[in-house]
Design a protein around this motif. Structure first.
Motif, mmCIF file in Angstrom:
data_model
loop_
_atom_site.group_PDB
_atom_site.id
_atom_site.type_symbol
_atom_site.label_atom_id
_atom_site.label_comp_id
_atom_site.label_asym_id
_atom_site.label_seq_id
_atom_site.Cartn_x
_atom_site.Cartn_y
_atom_site.Cartn_z
ATOM 1 N N LEU A 1 14.301 38.694 38.578
ATOM 2 C CA LEU A 1 15.387 39.468 39.710
ATOM 3 C C LEU A 1 16.357 38.995 38.894
ATOM 4 C CD1 LEU A 1 13.525 39.212 43.269
ATOM 5 C CD2 LEU A 1 13.829 41.313 41.556
ATOM 6 N N GLY A 2 16.647 37.908 38.634
ATOM 7 C CA GLY A 2 18.337 37.829 38.263
ATOM 8 C C GLY A 2 18.440 38.418 37.432
ATOM 9 N N TYR A 3 17.220 38.360 36.319
ATOM 10 C CA TYR A 3 17.967 39.154 34.532
ATOM 11 C C TYR A 3 18.402 40.615 34.727
ATOM 12 C CZ TYR A 3 16.694 38.796 29.805
ATOM 13 O OH TYR A 3 17.430 38.259 28.537
ATOM 14 N N ILE A 4 17.373 41.166 35.636
ATOM 15 C CA ILE A 4 17.252 42.665 35.640
ATOM 16 C C ILE A 4 18.818 43.485 36.477
ATOM 17 C CG2 ILE A 4 16.999 45.076 37.658
ATOM 18 C CD1 ILE A 4 14.634 43.434 37.430
ATOM 19 N N SER A 5 19.370 41.807 37.161
ATOM 20 C CA SER A 5 20.549 42.253 38.040
ATOM 21 C C SER A 5 21.370 42.266 36.844
ATOM 22 C CB SER A 5 21.233 41.088 38.858
ATOM 23 O OG SER A 5 20.535 41.607 40.137
ATOM 24 N N TYR A 6 21.520 41.170 36.156
ATOM 25 C CA TYR A 6 22.182 40.670 35.006
ATOM 26 C C TYR A 6 22.326 41.210 34.026
ATOM 27 C CZ TYR A 6 23.665 37.843 30.647
ATOM 28 O OH TYR A 6 24.296 37.825 29.289
ATOM 29 N N ASN A 7 20.954 41.877 33.333
ATOM 30 C CA ASN A 7 21.452 43.371 32.598
ATOM 31 C C ASN A 7 21.881 44.530 32.531
ATOM 32 O OD1 ASN A 7 20.188 42.787 29.240
ATOM 33 N ND2 ASN A 7 18.646 44.607 29.882
ATOM 34 N N PHE A 8 21.883 44.290 34.295
ATOM 35 C CA PHE A 8 22.278 45.509 34.476
ATOM 36 C C PHE A 8 23.521 46.016 34.618
ATOM 37 C CE2 PHE A 8 25.392 48.717 38.162
ATOM 38 C CZ PHE A 8 23.952 49.338 38.072
ATOM 39 N N VAL A 9 24.213 44.880 34.202
ATOM 40 C CA VAL A 9 26.058 44.618 33.714
ATOM 41 C C VAL A 9 26.591 44.763 32.524
ATOM 42 C CG1 VAL A 9 28.321 43.306 33.717
ATOM 43 C CG2 VAL A 9 26.682 43.068 36.199
ATOM 44 N N ILE A 10 25.586 43.760 31.888
ATOM 45 C CA ILE A 10 25.893 43.603 30.619
ATOM 46 C C ILE A 10 25.486 45.436 29.634
ATOM 47 C CG2 ILE A 10 24.971 43.476 28.867
ATOM 48 C CD1 ILE A 10 25.995 40.719 29.508
ATOM 49 N N SER A 21 22.881 30.185 37.234
ATOM 50 C CA SER A 21 23.571 30.394 37.849
ATOM 51 C C SER A 21 24.824 30.167 38.090
ATOM 52 C CB SER A 21 22.645 29.325 39.334
ATOM 53 O OG SER A 21 22.957 28.412 39.437
ATOM 54 N N ALA A 22 25.213 29.318 37.237
ATOM 55 C CA ALA A 22 26.443 28.431 37.301
ATOM 56 C C ALA A 22 27.836 29.198 36.328
ATOM 57 C CB ALA A 22 26.651 26.995 37.118
ATOM 58 N N ALA A 23 26.534 29.024 35.177
ATOM 59 C CA ALA A 23 27.807 30.114 33.983
ATOM 60 C C ALA A 23 27.794 31.438 34.405
ATOM 61 C CB ALA A 23 26.962 29.673 32.778
ATOM 62 N N THR A 24 26.845 31.872 35.089
ATOM 63 C CA THR A 24 27.117 33.211 35.374
ATOM 64 C C THR A 24 27.946 34.093 36.104
ATOM 65 O OG1 THR A 24 24.781 33.770 34.784
ATOM 66 C CG2 THR A 24 26.063 35.582 36.543
ATOM 67 N N PHE A 25 27.986 32.893 37.694
ATOM 68 C CA PHE A 25 28.725 32.902 38.814
ATOM 69 C C PHE A 25 30.725 32.376 38.102
ATOM 70 C CE2 PHE A 25 31.671 30.796 41.946
ATOM 71 C CZ PHE A 25 30.993 31.685 42.744
ATOM 72 N N LEU A 26 30.179 31.456 36.659
ATOM 73 C CA LEU A 26 31.811 31.487 36.537
ATOM 74 C C LEU A 26 32.863 32.567 35.679
ATOM 75 C CD1 LEU A 26 31.508 27.610 35.533
ATOM 76 C CD2 LEU A 26 33.098 29.176 37.512
ATOM 77 N N GLY A 80 23.684 34.071 42.525
ATOM 78 C CA GLY A 80 22.762 34.190 43.088
ATOM 79 C C GLY A 80 21.878 33.976 43.374
ATOM 80 N N ILE A 81 20.675 35.211 42.790
ATOM 81 C CA ILE A 81 19.620 35.250 42.768
ATOM 82 C C ILE A 81 18.465 34.132 42.006
ATOM 83 C CG2 ILE A 81 17.203 36.593 42.010
ATOM 84 C CD1 ILE A 81 18.695 38.812 42.269
ATOM 85 N N TRP A 82 19.367 33.620 40.983
ATOM 86 C CA TRP A 82 19.477 32.354 40.339
ATOM 87 C C TRP A 82 19.625 31.079 40.246
ATOM 88 C CZ3 TRP A 82 21.523 35.078 35.043
ATOM 89 C CH2 TRP A 82 20.873 35.725 34.184
ATOM 90 N N PHE A 83 20.452 31.103 41.602
ATOM 91 C CA PHE A 83 20.522 29.995 42.460
ATOM 92 C C PHE A 83 19.855 29.358 43.168
ATOM 93 C CE2 PHE A 83 22.828 28.219 46.817
ATOM 94 C CZ PHE A 83 23.271 26.773 45.526
ATOM 95 N N ILE A 84 19.417 30.693 44.186
ATOM 96 C CA ILE A 84 17.590 30.336 44.534
ATOM 97 C C ILE A 84 16.426 29.484 43.899
ATOM 98 C CG2 ILE A 84 16.508 31.592 46.023
ATOM 99 C CD1 ILE A 84 17.711 33.595 46.858
ATOM 100 N N GLY A 85 16.384 29.966 42.442
ATOM 101 C CA GLY A 85 15.323 29.360 41.682
ATOM 102 C C GLY A 85 16.004 27.709 41.643
#
Length: 496
Positions: free
Chosen positions: A283-292, A350-355, A452-457
């Motif tokens: 789910l986190g990867y889907i959100s990430y790839n949506f933007v990329i 989560s940290a790398a994506t947030f920053l 946020g999704i990856w932070f839950i992980g």
């Protein structure tokens, strides 16, 4: 099995480093093709005529086949059809056929399909070949990462995965240059033919070299079950009875094989979908790839509109290539340094994506072009740190025998729900807002959702299942049920 990767005492020619190098070359060739078909030299343009009657002939694929922009766009993504359909199929077949041989089959399809692209004669012929390119690629993307995971040194697992995934931006960039050069100096068809020739040795290697075994899978070059049954029958009956019994055995086996494959696939899918760690990761990867995905399609146009760039294609492409290579390698090396665990991978994701999201957001808020370039480059560098950790989680949160299907479903999901719908949805948003700066800010904010999704992980109970022995316990039973992909490879399993 004598080693971690399940190879026999008679070693394969494929040493770990050779395997990594070969897989990196194959992965780069895949993405060179992606870049080449999008390049001006291969893709080309339609012919044009001025009001005064001066006409220029078209060039490349679009010019030769007189394609509309819609048809041209279909060609760039036609491979996705074959990729999405075939990826789960190849992953499922890995349980009944040697995975290494499956890669050989897939690369053979890829090679012939690419050669077919160069020999195509209209839109439908090249579109069909592009779909087959996706089928050929499907075996490789779902099986290569598990092989690398098996053969990489324990302390460098994610670094090796990072090296493999670093070939994606590098290959795409090389494809732009290669396609532009070959298309302008020779002909767009030559670009495809050369790709096919360069790839040809690799499927041959997959067939002629001793196949590697994948952890979690028993040797698959045996027909012991059928052979032993037929032998027992031949010892206890007359010729007519033998013939009838053997026909019955073969018939029942052929009718039940498809059902068994479907049942096994359904059970495996159910296990994946019930795995909270895997689902959160995807789910986190889907959100990430949506933007990329939207960045890669709309980025140059947004940059031109906001900052009036004259070289938006070159600028966005250059930033993505450099940051993609450096960020991907840095992510793998850093995760190895802090100890490769699923929990640490989620922390890094989560940290790398947030920053990275913060820097990208600030970049689009900046009014000056120089400020945008600096901040956006820093953001992209952090964003690409995720490539190795996200695939590490997909490989390690499932038992070894599920890794091919895990990678396949992850790939299918990030495309179907991520980059495929993102570009048109962003286009709709821009039509409504009519302000590229605001549209870019809205798109970039989706990175926070991924973070946020990856932070839950981080807080999920995660177990590295690489050493699960579920499959080892039933290896003896499975050996009798597997059949060889090639009859000629059966002698491999007889060496023991």
């Amino acid at each position: 099995m004598a080693s971690e990767s399940g190879q026999s005492t008679n070693p394969s020619w494929f040493t770990p480093k050779r395997l990594l190098i070969i897989f990196c070359i194959i992965n780069m060739l895949n993405y060179v093709d992606r870049g080449a078909i999008a390049s001006n030299g291969v893709n080309g343009s339609l012919g044009t005529c001025t009001d005064s009657g001066n006409c220029t002939s078209g060039s490349g694929i679009q010019g030769d086949f007189n394609l509309t922009n819609f048809q041209d766009g279909v060609l760039s993504s036609a491979f996705m059809v074959g990729l999405l359909i075939a990826s789960p199929i190849f992953a499922s077949l890995a349980k009944s056929h040697n995975p290494f041989r499956l890669i050989g089959v897939g690369l053979s399809v890829w090679t012939f399909a690419i050669a077919g692209c160069g020999s195509s004669f209209d839109f439908w012929s090249i579109a069909l070949c592009r779909m087959l390119v996706g089928v050929g690629e499907a075996s490789f993307i779902s099986l290569a990462a598990p092989f690398i995971d098996d053969n990489a040194p324990a302390a460098q697992k994610t670094a090796w995965l990072a090296t493999f995934y670093m070939c994606i931006p590098a290959g795409t960039a090389l494809g732009y240059v290669y396609g532009g050069f070959v298309g302008s100096q020779f002909n767009w068809r030559v670009a495809f033919w050369v790709e096919a020739i360069v790839m040809l040795p690799f499927p041959i290697l997959g067939f002629v070299m001793k196949p590697l075994q994948l952890k979690g899978f028993g040797p698959s070059e045996s027909k012991q079950t059928l052979t032993s049954i037929e032998t027992n029958v031949s010892e206890t009956g007359d010729d007519d009875t033998i013939a009838e019994d053997q026909a019955l055995i073969r018939g029942s086996k052929s009718t039940s094989r498809l059902w068994n494959q479907f049942t096994r696939f359904s059970n495996d899918m159910q296990e994946l979908l019930y795995d909270q760690v895997y689902v959160i990761n995807v789910l986190g990867y889907i959100s990430y790839n949506f933007v990329i995905g939207a960045y890669s399609y709309w980025g140059p146009k947004a940059g031109y509109s906001i900052y009036h760039m004259s070289n938006a294609d070159l600028l966005f492409g250059g930033i993505t290539i450099v940051c993609g290579i450096l960020g991907t390698l840095a992510g793998g090396l850093f995760l190895d340094r802090i100890t490769s665990t699923i929990s640490n991978a989620f922390k890094l994701l989560s940290a790398a994506t947030f920053l990275g999201a913060i820097f990208c957001l600030l970049a689009f808020l900046f009014r000056s072009l120089s400020g945008f370039i600096v901040l956006f480059s820093m953001g992209e560098l952090l964003i690409f740190v995720t490539q190795a950790p996200v695939n590490y989680v997909s490989l390690r949160c499932v038992k070894p025998s599920l890794r091919p299907l895990s990678m396949a479903i992850s790939t299918v999901s990030i495309h179907i729900f991520g980059d495929v719908p993102s570009s048109p949805l962003v286009g709709v948003l821009q039509d409504h807002i009519n302000d590229w700066r605001k549209t870019a800010l809205c798109l970039t904010s989706v990175f926070f959702l991924a973070a946020g999704i990856w932070f839950i992980g981080i807080f999920l109970k995660s177990v590295d299942r690489y050493n699960d022995d579920d499959e080892d316990q039933s290896a003896t039973t499975r050996r009798g049920k597997m059949k060889p992909l090639l009859e000629g490879s059966s002698d491999v399993s007889n060496q023991a």
